[in-house]
Design an enzyme around this catalytic site. Sequence first.
Site, PDB file in Angstrom:
ATOM      1  N   TYR A   1      -1.372  -6.725  -1.032  1.00 28.53           N
ATOM      2  CA  TYR A   1      -1.198  -7.562  -2.225  1.00 28.53           C
ATOM      3  C   TYR A   1       0.253  -7.475  -2.662  1.00 28.53           C
ATOM      4  O   TYR A   1       0.832  -6.388  -2.708  1.00 28.53           O
ATOM      5  CB  TYR A   1      -2.111  -7.058  -3.353  1.00 28.53           C
TER       6      TYR A   1
ATOM      7  N   ASP B   1       7.322  -3.621   0.022  1.00 30.68           N
ATOM      8  CA  ASP B   1       6.830  -3.799  -1.343  1.00 30.68           C
ATOM      9  C   ASP B   1       6.392  -2.423  -1.840  1.00 30.68           C
ATOM     10  O   ASP B   1       5.287  -1.967  -1.545  1.00 30.68           O
ATOM     11  CB  ASP B   1       5.671  -4.798  -1.362  1.00 30.68           C
TER      12      ASP B   1
ATOM     13  N   LYS C   1       5.849  -1.285 -11.694  1.00 24.46           N
ATOM     14  CA  LYS C   1       4.988  -0.189 -12.166  1.00 24.46           C
ATOM     15  C   LYS C   1       5.777   1.027 -12.675  1.00 24.46           C
ATOM     16  O   LYS C   1       6.252   0.998 -13.792  1.00 24.46           O
ATOM     17  CB  LYS C   1       3.958   0.162 -11.084  1.00 24.46           C
TER      18      LYS C   1
HETATM   19  C1  LIG Z   1       0.929  -4.399  -8.684  1.00 24.81           C
HETATM   20  C2  LIG Z   1       1.565  -4.890  -7.442  1.00 24.81           C
HETATM   21  C3  LIG Z   1       2.330  -6.062  -7.411  1.00 24.81           C
HETATM   22  C4  LIG Z   1       2.418  -6.993  -8.588  1.00 24.81           C
HETATM   23  O1  LIG Z   1       3.013  -6.420  -9.694  1.00 24.81           O
HETATM   24  P1  LIG Z   1       2.731  -7.058 -11.152  1.00 24.81           P
HETATM   25  O2  LIG Z   1       3.600  -6.262 -12.061  1.00 24.81           O
HETATM   26  O3  LIG Z   1       1.255  -6.893 -11.388  1.00 24.81           O
HETATM   27  O4  LIG Z   1       3.126  -8.483 -11.082  1.00 24.81           O
HETATM   28  C5  LIG Z   1       3.012  -6.376  -6.254  1.00 24.81           C
HETATM   29  N1  LIG Z   1       2.934  -5.584  -5.173  1.00 24.81           N
HETATM   30  C6  LIG Z   1       2.206  -4.461  -5.149  1.00 24.81           C
HETATM   31  C7  LIG Z   1       2.197  -3.613  -3.925  1.00 24.81           C
HETATM   32  C8  LIG Z   1       1.482  -4.079  -6.278  1.00 24.81           C
HETATM   33  O5  LIG Z   1       0.711  -2.995  -6.240  1.00 24.81           O
END
Ligand SMILES: *Cc1c(COP(=O)(O)O)cnc(C)c1O
Length: 426
Positions: A144, A239, A267
């Site tokens: 994701y 990511d 995060k």
């Molecule tokens: C949470 C997450 C996102 C998206 O971040 P948001 O702040 O919710 O937009 C993208 N990549 C990864 C791996 C994530 O865990």
Amino acid sequence: MDNPRSEALFARAKAVIPGGVNSPVRSFGAVGGTPPFIARGAGARVWDVDGNSYVDFLGSWGPLVLGHAHPAVVEAVQRAAADGTSFGAPTEREVRLAELIVAAVPSIELLRLVSSGTEAVMSAVRIARAFTGRAKVLKFNGNYHGHADGMLVKAGSGAATLGVPTSAGVPETYAAETLVAEYNDLGSVGALLEAHVNHIAAIIVEPVAGNMGVVPPEPGFLEGLRRLADDAGALLIFDEVITGFRVAYGGAQARYGVTPDLTCLGKIIGGGLPVGAFGGRADVMEMVAPLGPAYQAGTLSGNPLAVAAGTACLEALAKPGTYEALEALGAQAEAGLRAAAEATGTALTINRVGSMFTAFFTEGPVRTWADAAGSDTERYAVFFHGLLERGVYVAPSQFESAFVSLAHTTEDVALAAKAAAGALGG
Ligand SMILES: *Cc1c(COP(=O)(O)O)cnc(C)c1O
């Protein structure tokens, strides 16, 4: 569970917000029931509006590596707020956070701050396309990367939980620019690179998958991606929105010793406030406006309150012993879950990297999305409610990570292990 106030709030919320929530997985769609509305948190604990309290292993889905309302974060936010909340002009606070990130994360020479992980990924992909002059992006089934159009193809997390891995509203022509390979399967990557020679701008990957539940990279997988990307003239994007400052201070790239071209963060770097970042090689990042032709902007980017919280969080994490403490708590949680599974004769596969872990209801092993998807989600729902009734809060979906924070004590983790044995047995 006695929760009349949460039920009343959920009804009010549904009248004005789709599904009553501002992010879909919060609705408890996969596990049923009414989500507790949270009134406050402190350390490893949260309290709902009905006065129930829980040991929290959700950690706001990853950011709260220090726990709730950490004094240093609260003080930093209060001081920043008193100085004014937003200027739309540069401030010293955002430089400080950027310096900490550049010093910590091996791949990052230049970075830009944004307000969410979604924005970070969307921008990194644009920069990769601008730099390579190519359109296609290769991602992994069950990974994701936020909810930007091109990334909502076979996505994990809430998209997987709700059974809409590829979202409605994403034009087919656009989705066609996203190619999907299998996690931990270099052969599937090589085949796509061969089929689309000179068209793939970037390979984007969660270096430790967290959004199909935790799935670690197998030995050689990240190294193989590095080599395949180089051979194809594509950029490698990690990511690290979850893993950054989580699996090591320098993220998964520091832990596994593989350096991508671009990195996305979110995060933890906001300490519980909205911050994201994308950064990497200077020659690639120089594509970003105003230095280069790739446009990217944000009214609240580098927001003073948010970067103050993030800076306080990273400064606390930089102290000696923090990652050893997180590892020890994670190991204790894993051992507790294993013992609970054994005592109750439950087929559980536990994947863990440091302070992030998932217990999958399957014989295992879980190394791909297909393995994760084979989990018994109905049993997960029963387990989830069993934990909640026993005062332990985890993600309301099988396809997510649990997190321990520096605020958790060995007693908190022992209590959770006991609750898990009860929830599996009952
Ligand atoms: C949470 C997450 C996102 C998206 O971040 P948001 O702040 O919710 O937009 C993208 N990549 C990864 C791996 C994530 O865990």
